[in-house]
Design a protein around this motif. Structure first.
Motif, PDB file in Angstrom:
ATOM      1  N   LYS A 230       0.836  -1.197   0.000  1.00  0.00           N
ATOM      2  CA  LYS A 230       0.000   0.000   0.000  1.00  0.00           C
ATOM      3  C   LYS A 230       0.884   1.265   0.000  1.00  0.00           C
ATOM      4  O   LYS A 230       0.576   2.248  -0.693  1.00  0.00           O
ATOM      5  CB  LYS A 230      -0.905  -0.041   1.245  1.00  0.00           C
ATOM      6  CG  LYS A 230      -1.929   1.062   1.301  1.00  0.00           C
ATOM      7  CD  LYS A 230      -3.055   0.902   0.290  1.00  0.00           C
ATOM      8  CE  LYS A 230      -3.987   2.092   0.340  1.00  0.00           C
ATOM      9  NZ  LYS A 230      -4.766   2.241  -0.894  1.00  0.00           N
ATOM     10  N   VAL A 231       1.964   1.208   0.798  1.00  0.00           N
ATOM     11  CA  VAL A 231       2.881   2.355   0.855  1.00  0.00           C
ATOM     12  C   VAL A 231       3.462   2.620  -0.534  1.00  0.00           C
ATOM     13  O   VAL A 231       3.496   3.763  -1.006  1.00  0.00           O
ATOM     14  CB  VAL A 231       4.020   2.094   1.876  1.00  0.00           C
ATOM     15  CG1 VAL A 231       5.114   3.154   1.754  1.00  0.00           C
ATOM     16  CG2 VAL A 231       3.480   2.076   3.290  1.00  0.00           C
ATOM     17  N   GLU A 232       3.901   1.555  -1.188  1.00  0.00           N
ATOM     18  CA  GLU A 232       4.477   1.700  -2.533  1.00  0.00           C
ATOM     19  C   GLU A 232       3.447   2.244  -3.518  1.00  0.00           C
ATOM     20  O   GLU A 232       3.778   3.060  -4.381  1.00  0.00           O
ATOM     21  CB  GLU A 232       5.014   0.359  -3.022  1.00  0.00           C
ATOM     22  CG  GLU A 232       6.304  -0.055  -2.343  1.00  0.00           C
ATOM     23  CD  GLU A 232       6.692  -1.505  -2.631  1.00  0.00           C
ATOM     24  OE1 GLU A 232       7.878  -1.815  -2.525  1.00  0.00           O
ATOM     25  OE2 GLU A 232       5.786  -2.319  -2.935  1.00  0.00           O
TER      26      GLU A 232
ATOM     27  N   GLU B 174       1.809   6.750  -6.817  1.00  0.00           N
ATOM     28  CA  GLU B 174       0.811   7.729  -7.270  1.00  0.00           C
ATOM     29  C   GLU B 174       1.329   9.156  -7.099  1.00  0.00           C
ATOM     30  O   GLU B 174       1.186   9.992  -8.003  1.00  0.00           O
ATOM     31  CB  GLU B 174      -0.503   7.539  -6.489  1.00  0.00           C
ATOM     32  CG  GLU B 174      -1.621   8.420  -7.032  1.00  0.00           C
ATOM     33  CD  GLU B 174      -2.976   8.152  -6.387  1.00  0.00           C
ATOM     34  OE1 GLU B 174      -3.123   7.139  -5.671  1.00  0.00           O
ATOM     35  OE2 GLU B 174      -3.885   8.974  -6.595  1.00  0.00           O
ATOM     36  N   LEU B 175       1.941   9.405  -5.947  1.00  0.00           N
ATOM     37  CA  LEU B 175       2.484  10.750  -5.694  1.00  0.00           C
ATOM     38  C   LEU B 175       3.583  11.077  -6.712  1.00  0.00           C
ATOM     39  O   LEU B 175       3.674  12.200  -7.215  1.00  0.00           O
ATOM     40  CB  LEU B 175       3.031  10.848  -4.267  1.00  0.00           C
ATOM     41  CG  LEU B 175       1.996  10.727  -3.129  1.00  0.00           C
ATOM     42  CD1 LEU B 175       2.694  10.661  -1.769  1.00  0.00           C
ATOM     43  CD2 LEU B 175       0.998  11.879  -3.148  1.00  0.00           C
ATOM     44  N   GLY B 176       4.411  10.078  -6.997  1.00  0.00           N
ATOM     45  CA  GLY B 176       5.495  10.258  -7.971  1.00  0.00           C
ATOM     46  C   GLY B 176       4.941  10.556  -9.356  1.00  0.00           C
ATOM     47  O   GLY B 176       5.466  11.414 -10.080  1.00  0.00           O
ATOM     48  N   TYR B 177       3.864   9.856  -9.706  1.00  0.00           N
ATOM     49  CA  TYR B 177       3.249  10.083 -11.028  1.00  0.00           C
ATOM     50  C   TYR B 177       2.733  11.528 -11.124  1.00  0.00           C
ATOM     51  O   TYR B 177       2.982  12.235 -12.111  1.00  0.00           O
ATOM     52  CB  TYR B 177       2.100   9.093 -11.252  1.00  0.00           C
ATOM     53  CG  TYR B 177       1.395   9.310 -12.569  1.00  0.00           C
ATOM     54  CD1 TYR B 177       1.886   8.723 -13.731  1.00  0.00           C
ATOM     55  CD2 TYR B 177       0.270  10.141 -12.657  1.00  0.00           C
ATOM     56  CE1 TYR B 177       1.268   8.953 -14.956  1.00  0.00           C
ATOM     57  CE2 TYR B 177      -0.343  10.374 -13.880  1.00  0.00           C
ATOM     58  CZ  TYR B 177       0.153   9.775 -15.019  1.00  0.00           C
ATOM     59  OH  TYR B 177      -0.451  10.011 -16.228  1.00  0.00           O
TER      60      TYR B 177
ATOM     61  N   PRO C  36       2.616  17.245 -14.282  1.00  0.00           N
ATOM     62  CA  PRO C  36       1.741  18.377 -13.948  1.00  0.00           C
ATOM     63  C   PRO C  36       0.756  18.720 -15.069  1.00  0.00           C
ATOM     64  O   PRO C  36      -0.417  18.982 -14.800  1.00  0.00           O
ATOM     65  CB  PRO C  36       2.716  19.526 -13.683  1.00  0.00           C
ATOM     66  CG  PRO C  36       4.019  19.094 -14.231  1.00  0.00           C
ATOM     67  CD  PRO C  36       4.039  17.606 -14.224  1.00  0.00           C
ATOM     68  N   ALA C  37       1.209  18.696 -16.311  1.00  0.00           N
ATOM     69  CA  ALA C  37       0.327  19.087 -17.422  1.00  0.00           C
ATOM     70  C   ALA C  37      -0.858  18.124 -17.514  1.00  0.00           C
ATOM     71  O   ALA C  37      -2.009  18.551 -17.696  1.00  0.00           O
ATOM     72  CB  ALA C  37       1.113  19.105 -18.728  1.00  0.00           C
TER      73      ALA C  37
ATOM     74  N   MET D 124       8.890  13.666  -3.685  1.00  0.00           N
ATOM     75  CA  MET D 124       7.692  13.384  -4.498  1.00  0.00           C
ATOM     76  C   MET D 124       6.422  13.715  -3.700  1.00  0.00           C
ATOM     77  O   MET D 124       5.444  14.228  -4.254  1.00  0.00           O
ATOM     78  CB  MET D 124       7.664  11.910  -4.927  1.00  0.00           C
ATOM     79  CG  MET D 124       8.697  11.534  -5.952  1.00  0.00           C
ATOM     80  SD  MET D 124       8.570  12.479  -7.492  1.00  0.00           S
ATOM     81  CE  MET D 124       9.953  13.591  -7.358  1.00  0.00           C
ATOM     82  N   ALA D 125       6.451  13.398  -2.401  1.00  0.00           N
ATOM     83  CA  ALA D 125       5.295  13.701  -1.543  1.00  0.00           C
ATOM     84  C   ALA D 125       5.046  15.206  -1.490  1.00  0.00           C
ATOM     85  O   ALA D 125       3.894  15.662  -1.484  1.00  0.00           O
ATOM     86  CB  ALA D 125       5.519  13.142  -0.145  1.00  0.00           C
ATOM     87  N   ILE D 126       6.130  15.967  -1.467  1.00  0.00           N
ATOM     88  CA  ILE D 126       5.998  17.435  -1.432  1.00  0.00           C
ATOM     89  C   ILE D 126       5.540  17.957  -2.793  1.00  0.00           C
ATOM     90  O   ILE D 126       4.554  18.676  -2.904  1.00  0.00           O
ATOM     91  CB  ILE D 126       7.354  18.093  -1.055  1.00  0.00           C
ATOM     92  CG1 ILE D 126       7.754  17.753   0.382  1.00  0.00           C
ATOM     93  CG2 ILE D 126       7.293  19.603  -1.256  1.00  0.00           C
ATOM     94  CD1 ILE D 126       9.181  18.160   0.736  1.00  0.00           C
ATOM     95  N   LYS D 127       6.260  17.553  -3.825  1.00  0.00           N
ATOM     96  CA  LYS D 127       6.034  18.140  -5.151  1.00  0.00           C
ATOM     97  C   LYS D 127       4.629  17.840  -5.687  1.00  0.00           C
ATOM     98  O   LYS D 127       4.011  18.689  -6.336  1.00  0.00           O
ATOM     99  CB  LYS D 127       7.098  17.622  -6.121  1.00  0.00           C
ATOM    100  CG  LYS D 127       7.136  18.376  -7.429  1.00  0.00           C
ATOM    101  CD  LYS D 127       8.306  17.973  -8.282  1.00  0.00           C
ATOM    102  CE  LYS D 127       8.286  18.741  -9.594  1.00  0.00           C
ATOM    103  NZ  LYS D 127       9.391  18.368 -10.464  1.00  0.00           N
TER     104      LYS D 127
END
Lengths: 380, 264
Positions: free
Chosen positions: A3-5, A10-13, A18-19, A198-201
């Motif tokens: 689940k963590v992965e 998802e966050l990384g994606y 962004p577009a 990734m979590a931040i961005k």
């Protein structure tokens, strides 16, 4: 995939697309998207207007068009922003909000108006005297001015109750992010510098309430795991941002974990909640008044070094890495004070000059490796 | 027990074989750096000088700009740590190291055990490096080795105010065209290097003894200019080009000792 992965993936994606995220959001909601330049632009106002706030922090791209407007001594973030502006990458943005954070940002709105005349560019001027009553009222008036200009784009009023609701959503998101940073310290093997970033961005490219759900789920999953012992080097990073991705890969390669940050793109966005007030704009004005330790706001007491010491103490970090964005005047002006405070506290630190477009990573690698060896020797 | 330290720089390759972390058995410098035949040649020649082959070497540590491209090295350690350890071995009273190599300038503060306390490096710019001197030597139609001798004959250093290598090159050409002597211009170039490096050194603080290492430390003109600029005594490493390699060989010995202690 655990689940963590799944959540991290998802966050990384989101962070890397962004577009697509803007396109998807527009398709789903029929709403409009507004670009937000760094820093302290009160995204909440955009959220309250029913629009998607989209962070504009540059990115990895080759610079060929931007030099028409920006000299070689402007920072790589603003060069990337102008490159994206001129190449049409921001075509899905219905407006851009741009504060006068530094000397380069001061002229960016003018350049954007010339480069993309079809897109409304909303300028914001934040006060130096942000702590006095008049300063708070002035900040509130600037944010109210943003709302008025957004109303012209959407045709709908930004109601105070909507903004109050948005401020609460953002307070909740920011608290979740700060909680995530705390929990992540016990799971440095999973929340690597890259995953942390990734979590931040990702928070800049999706509605905050959705991001909060993901971050809270991540916290819950991490809390189910046993804390892991990290034998590498725990560091606090400070600066504007921790990009590009290759930089974060180097952190991992040389055994670093980022246990806390004082990044303009990171914790500085999240660590100060908007206090209660009947006027939502005053809430945002008071937040700027209460905010400390940022090179982009006037700080006569120079509290940033002390704040870094506090972060090192709280996280038992081995040192601090100053991620100095090349040609960033506000950060360069802060550095002597940070250096002095860290040296007086006996905290080792590394001054690492970075650029979003890193042509050669060799010097950065040598510095990170040498600092890791230095920290290892101190432990022995 | 024999260990080898290999220091692959941007313009030269250096290697040292040490016995029991205390005695230098053989050393070699090849004036070609990473991406050339230099690394391979320096390993072959240092083994030849010691009358050994690879099997006689218990541990190899590679350092320098090309440290990651040495086949057969057991470990890579940064040149910062290696220079600190090497200088501590050669001159134990050292507390500040100024290392000027082909394309890097480093100022390193070390403690009484040779451990790194702090360091700064130049940014992506050739100003103040060996490369800067190479470019200037070409304009002056002399060898880099001759710069020291020329500056020694200077009557009055000609100020070279440009920091950038490219602009400084034009400035040197202008000064020569204006009729200034080569000797005076070289002295000005050395002052320019000293100013650039001194500004870096002041960021970490220069605690005596201050020692210069790296190929440029062989240029007495630069060392003299550094003394004047920093207003402090500056020693030079007895093995300026080999300091990093010596440190690497010492760290290799330390690795073996630690492994043996762990297995005991």
């Amino acid at each position: 995939m655990s689940k963590v992965e799944e959540i991290l993936s998802e966050l990384g994606y989101v962070a890397h697309h962004p577009a697509r995220m803007v396109e998807q959001w527009k398709k789903e909601t029929g709403g409009k998207a507004v670009g937000i330049m760094p820093i302290h632009c009160a995204e909440e106002v955009v959220h309250a207007a029913g629009m998607l706030p989209v962070g504009m922090w540059g990115g990895q791209t080759s610079i060929s068009l931007a030099p028409e407007y920006l000299q070689s001594f402007c920072c790589s973030i603003m060069k990337a922003v102008m490159e994206f502006t001129m190449s049409g990458a921001y075509k899905n943005l219905d407006a851009i909000i741009c504060p006068e954070t530094c000397d380069t940002l001061r002229v960016i709105p003018l350049m954007m108006r010339k480069a993309i005349p079809q897109t409304p560019i909303i300028g914001v001027v934040l006060p130096d005297n942000r702590k006095i009553d008049a300063g708070i009222k002035y900040t509130a008036a600037e944010y109210r001015s943003i709302a008025k200009q957004l109303e012209q784009i959407t045709g709908n009023p930004v109601k105070d109750e909507d903004l109050q609701n948005s401020v609460e959503i953002y307070n909740e998101h920011h608290a979740a992010m700060m909680e995530f940073f705390k929990v992540a310290v016990d799971h440095c093997d999973i929340i690597t510098p890259y995953n942390r970033h990734m979590a931040i961005k990702s928070s800049y490219f999706m509605p905050k309430e959705k991001h909060t759900v993901l971050v809270k789920a991540l916290i819950d999953e991490l809390n189910k795991l046993q804390p892991t012992q990290f034998n590498g080097h725990k560091v606090v990073v400070t600066g504007i941002m921790s990009e590009p991705d290759e930089l974060l890969e180097m952190f991992e390669k040389y055994g670093y974990a980022i246990v806390a940050d004082d990044l303009a793109q990171g914790s500085r966005q999240f660590r100060t909640p908007a206090p209660a007030d009947d006027d939502p704009y005053i809430r945002l004005g008071k937040r700027l008044a209460n905010f400390e330790g940022c090179s982009c706001v006037y700080d006569p007491e120079k509290l940033r070094g002390k704040l870094l010491k506090q972060l090192v103490d709280e996280t038992q970090a081995d040192g601090v890495v100053v991620l100095m964005m090349k040609f960033c005047d506000p950060e360069e002006y802060d550095y002597p004070f940070i250096k002095q405070d860290l040296e007086e506290a006996g905290i080792p630190h590394l001054y690492l000059e970075i650029e979003q477009q890193m042509e050669s990573s060799e010097q950065v690698q040598t510095r990170l490796q040498a600092f890791a060896e230095m920290l290892a020797e101190r432990k022995n | 027990m024999f260990t080898m330290g290999i220091d692959i720089g941007s313009t030269s390759s250096k290697a040292v074989i040490m016995e029991d972390g205390s005695k230098i058995t053989a050393s070699c410098v090849i004036p070609f750096g990473t991406g050339t035949s230099g690394p391979q040649r320096v390993i072959e020649e240092v083994l030849q000088a010691a009358d050994m082959d690879r099997d006689n070497i218990d541990y190899i540590v590679a350092t320098g700009y090309g440290r990651r491209s040495i086949p057969g090295a057991d470990e890579q350690i940064s040149e910062i740590t290696c220079h600190a350890r090497g200088v501590h071995f050669l001159l134990p009273s050292t507390r500040t190291i100024i290392d000027i190599g082909g394309q890097d300038v480093k100022v390193i503060r070390v403690d009484e055990n040779g451990a790194v306390m702090n360091f700064v490096m130049n940014e992506k710019c050739a100003a103040g490096t060996g490369r800067f001197l190479e470019v200037m030597a070409r304009v002056l139609e002399c060898k880099v080795d001759e710069l020291s001798m020329l500056s020694n004959q200077a009557k009055q250093a000609v100020p070279i105010s440009s920091t950038c290598t490219v602009f400084a090159e034009s400035e040197v050409i202008s000064q020569l065209a204006a009729g200034n002597s080569r000797e005076d211009v070289v002295a000005g170039i050395h002052d320019s290097v000293a100013r650039r490096v001194a500004s870096l050194g002041k960021r970490v603080g220069l605690i005596p003894d201050v020692v210069m290492t790296g190929g440029v430390a062989q240029n007495e003109g630069v060392v003299k200019a550094m003394r004047q600029e920093l207003k402090t005594e500056i020693k030079t490493s007895p093995l300026p080009q080999l300091t990093g390699a010596v440190g690497a060989a010492l760290l290799a010995y330390q690795k073996i000792q630690k492994a043996q202690q762990a297995n005991a």
